[in-house]
Structures are given as structure tokens and as C-alpha cells.
Design a protein around this motif. Structure first.
Motif, mmCIF file in Angstrom:
data_model
loop_
_atom_site.group_PDB
_atom_site.id
_atom_site.type_symbol
_atom_site.label_atom_id
_atom_site.label_comp_id
_atom_site.label_asym_id
_atom_site.label_seq_id
_atom_site.Cartn_x
_atom_site.Cartn_y
_atom_site.Cartn_z
ATOM 1 N N CYS A 71 0.831 -1.209 0.000
ATOM 2 C CA CYS A 71 0.000 0.000 0.000
ATOM 3 C C CYS A 71 0.864 1.258 0.000
ATOM 4 O O CYS A 71 0.544 2.239 -0.679
ATOM 5 C CB CYS A 71 -0.932 -0.008 1.202
ATOM 6 S SG CYS A 71 -2.199 -1.273 1.130
ATOM 7 N N ALA A 72 1.960 1.221 0.744
ATOM 8 C CA ALA A 72 2.876 2.370 0.766
ATOM 9 C C ALA A 72 3.496 2.593 -0.610
ATOM 10 O O ALA A 72 3.667 3.740 -1.050
ATOM 11 C CB ALA A 72 3.957 2.157 1.818
ATOM 12 N N VAL A 73 3.809 1.519 -1.304
ATOM 13 C CA VAL A 73 4.366 1.641 -2.657
ATOM 14 C C VAL A 73 3.326 2.217 -3.614
ATOM 15 O O VAL A 73 3.648 3.033 -4.491
ATOM 16 C CB VAL A 73 4.903 0.278 -3.149
ATOM 17 C CG1 VAL A 73 5.209 0.301 -4.639
ATOM 18 C CG2 VAL A 73 6.145 -0.107 -2.370
ATOM 19 N N VAL A 74 2.073 1.816 -3.458
ATOM 20 C CA VAL A 74 1.002 2.379 -4.303
ATOM 21 C C VAL A 74 0.863 3.877 -4.049
ATOM 22 O O VAL A 74 0.761 4.673 -4.995
ATOM 23 C CB VAL A 74 -0.335 1.641 -4.050
ATOM 24 C CG1 VAL A 74 -1.495 2.383 -4.680
ATOM 25 C CG2 VAL A 74 -0.256 0.225 -4.566
ATOM 26 N N PHE A 75 0.885 4.286 -2.776
ATOM 27 C CA PHE A 75 0.817 5.710 -2.454
ATOM 28 C C PHE A 75 2.026 6.445 -3.021
ATOM 29 O O PHE A 75 1.912 7.544 -3.567
ATOM 30 C CB PHE A 75 0.730 5.933 -0.949
ATOM 31 C CG PHE A 75 -0.619 5.646 -0.364
ATOM 32 C CD1 PHE A 75 -1.773 5.784 -1.101
ATOM 33 C CD2 PHE A 75 -0.745 5.232 0.942
ATOM 34 C CE1 PHE A 75 -3.017 5.521 -0.575
ATOM 35 C CE2 PHE A 75 -1.978 4.972 1.501
ATOM 36 C CZ PHE A 75 -3.117 5.114 0.735
ATOM 37 N N LEU A 76 3.210 5.854 -2.887
ATOM 38 C CA LEU A 76 4.430 6.472 -3.402
ATOM 39 C C LEU A 76 4.373 6.634 -4.917
ATOM 40 O O LEU A 76 4.716 7.689 -5.453
ATOM 41 C CB LEU A 76 5.643 5.636 -3.011
ATOM 42 C CG LEU A 76 6.975 6.071 -3.620
ATOM 43 C CD1 LEU A 76 7.413 7.387 -3.019
ATOM 44 C CD2 LEU A 76 8.016 5.011 -3.428
ATOM 45 N N ALA A 77 3.927 5.592 -5.607
ATOM 46 C CA ALA A 77 3.827 5.664 -7.067
ATOM 47 C C ALA A 77 2.832 6.743 -7.496
ATOM 48 O O ALA A 77 3.076 7.477 -8.462
ATOM 49 C CB ALA A 77 3.423 4.314 -7.633
ATOM 50 N N THR A 78 1.744 6.859 -6.770
ATOM 51 C CA THR A 78 0.755 7.889 -7.087
ATOM 52 C C THR A 78 1.349 9.288 -6.921
ATOM 53 O O THR A 78 1.174 10.149 -7.789
ATOM 54 C CB THR A 78 -0.481 7.735 -6.181
ATOM 55 O OG1 THR A 78 -1.002 6.421 -6.333
ATOM 56 C CG2 THR A 78 -1.546 8.750 -6.525
ATOM 57 N N VAL A 79 2.070 9.493 -5.833
ATOM 58 C CA VAL A 79 2.689 10.802 -5.598
ATOM 59 C C VAL A 79 3.734 11.102 -6.666
ATOM 60 O O VAL A 79 3.822 12.236 -7.167
ATOM 61 C CB VAL A 79 3.304 10.862 -4.184
ATOM 62 C CG1 VAL A 79 4.192 12.083 -4.016
ATOM 63 C CG2 VAL A 79 2.210 10.863 -3.135
ATOM 64 N N LEU A 80 4.521 10.111 -7.052
ATOM 65 C CA LEU A 80 5.537 10.333 -8.081
ATOM 66 C C LEU A 80 4.912 10.676 -9.432
ATOM 67 O O LEU A 80 5.403 11.566 -10.140
ATOM 68 C CB LEU A 80 6.428 9.096 -8.215
ATOM 69 C CG LEU A 80 7.406 8.854 -7.074
ATOM 70 C CD1 LEU A 80 8.138 7.533 -7.279
ATOM 71 C CD2 LEU A 80 8.379 9.991 -6.944
ATOM 72 N N VAL A 81 3.848 9.987 -9.789
ATOM 73 C CA VAL A 81 3.178 10.276 -11.066
ATOM 74 C C VAL A 81 2.581 11.682 -11.048
ATOM 75 O O VAL A 81 2.718 12.437 -12.020
ATOM 76 C CB VAL A 81 2.108 9.203 -11.365
ATOM 77 C CG1 VAL A 81 1.205 9.626 -12.504
ATOM 78 C CG2 VAL A 81 2.774 7.878 -11.676
ATOM 79 N N ILE A 82 1.950 12.057 -9.934
ATOM 80 C CA ILE A 82 1.364 13.399 -9.834
ATOM 81 C C ILE A 82 2.454 14.465 -9.899
ATOM 82 O O ILE A 82 2.291 15.486 -10.581
ATOM 83 C CB ILE A 82 0.549 13.533 -8.528
ATOM 84 C CG1 ILE A 82 -0.571 12.527 -8.521
ATOM 85 C CG2 ILE A 82 0.060 14.951 -8.336
ATOM 86 C CD1 ILE A 82 -1.835 12.911 -9.204
ATOM 87 N N ASN A 83 3.578 14.237 -9.216
ATOM 88 C CA ASN A 83 4.680 15.204 -9.271
ATOM 89 C C ASN A 83 5.249 15.327 -10.682
ATOM 90 O O ASN A 83 5.605 16.425 -11.118
ATOM 91 C CB ASN A 83 5.783 14.823 -8.296
ATOM 92 C CG ASN A 83 5.448 15.184 -6.878
ATOM 93 O OD1 ASN A 83 4.582 16.015 -6.625
ATOM 94 N ND2 ASN A 83 6.121 14.552 -5.944
ATOM 95 N N PHE A 84 5.326 14.221 -11.406
ATOM 96 C CA PHE A 84 5.792 14.264 -12.787
ATOM 97 C C PHE A 84 4.831 15.063 -13.664
ATOM 98 O O PHE A 84 5.261 15.884 -14.489
ATOM 99 C CB PHE A 84 5.953 12.842 -13.336
ATOM 100 C CG PHE A 84 6.426 12.795 -14.755
ATOM 101 C CD1 PHE A 84 7.732 13.097 -15.073
ATOM 102 C CD2 PHE A 84 5.551 12.465 -15.775
ATOM 103 C CE1 PHE A 84 8.168 13.062 -16.388
ATOM 104 C CE2 PHE A 84 5.964 12.420 -17.082
ATOM 105 C CZ PHE A 84 7.290 12.727 -17.396
ATOM 106 N N ILE A 85 3.533 14.840 -13.471
ATOM 107 C CA ILE A 85 2.533 15.585 -14.246
ATOM 108 C C ILE A 85 2.608 17.076 -13.929
ATOM 109 O O ILE A 85 2.531 17.913 -14.838
ATOM 110 C CB ILE A 85 1.124 15.015 -13.970
ATOM 111 C CG1 ILE A 85 1.001 13.617 -14.577
ATOM 112 C CG2 ILE A 85 0.037 15.933 -14.513
ATOM 113 C CD1 ILE A 85 -0.243 12.872 -14.160
ATOM 114 N N VAL A 86 2.794 17.413 -12.655
ATOM 115 C CA VAL A 86 2.920 18.824 -12.263
ATOM 116 C C VAL A 86 4.154 19.446 -12.918
ATOM 117 O O VAL A 86 4.097 20.579 -13.418
ATOM 118 C CB VAL A 86 2.971 18.954 -10.728
ATOM 119 C CG1 VAL A 86 3.438 20.333 -10.313
ATOM 120 C CG2 VAL A 86 1.616 18.660 -10.135
#
Length: 99
Positions: A71-86
Motif C-alpha cells: 500500500c505504501a508503494v502504491v501511495f508512493l507511485a501515485t505521488v511520483l506520477v502526480i509530481n511528474f505531471i505537475v
């Protein structure tokens, strides 16, 4: 300067004011994603909604560490993708930021 060249107020606002003022707004929205994901865990547990947050809490209480890590990896991946999009949105708004 732009007014003296003959540009309209709409053109000045869209090309000079809006583009420069929306960049900090986009960055702050991207940074808030971390806090929103942390809040999801609490909200899901309080309201009894099944999701990744409640799964993570139940796995922590059951000492199922592999599920907590997943679950922590899923949250981390989500944050990384959002930061890349930003970052990509910021580059589109101001090409000078690309480095």
C-alpha cells in the motif's frame, strides 16, 4: 510595455499575468496530493469506506507487513506520477523552467 505596443488587456492578462501566476498554483496543488492521500486513510477508516487506506490500517493491526508495504508503494507511485505531471504542466506553462 505590452500596452504601448498595442496589445489588448485580454492579451496582456492571458500571456503575461495568467501564465506567470498559475505556476505557483499548480505546484501547490501537486504538493497537496501527499496530504490528501494521508487524509484518505483517516477518512476511509472513520466512514467505513473500503479502499487502499482502510486496507493499509487493517493490515497494520493484523501485522501483515507485506500488505502495508504494498500500500505504501502504491501511495508512493501515485505521488511520483502526480509530481511528474505537475512538472510537465509547469514546463508547458514556462519553457524556461525546463532543465
Amino acid at each position: 510595455m505590452a500596452k504601448s505596443i498595442g496589445h489588448s488587456y485580454k492579451f496582456i492578462f492571458l500571456h503575461h499575468v495568467f501564465r506567470n501566476s498559475v505556476i505557483p498554483f499548480v505546484v501547490v496543488i501537486g504538493l497537496q496530493v501527499r496530504y490528501l492521500l494521508g487524509g484518505v486513510v483517516i477518512i476511509e477508516k472513520i466512514f467505513g469506506v473500503d479502499g487502499v487506506g482502510s486496507l493499509m490500517v487493517e493490515a497494520a493491526f493484523a501485522r501483515d507487513y507485506f500488505v502495508v508495504q504494498a500500500c505504501a508503494v502504491v501511495f508512493l507511485a501515485t505521488v511520483l506520477v502526480i509530481n511528474f505531471i505537475v512538472d510537465m504542466i509547469c514546463v508547458l506553462l514556462d519553457p524556461r523552467r525546463a532543465s
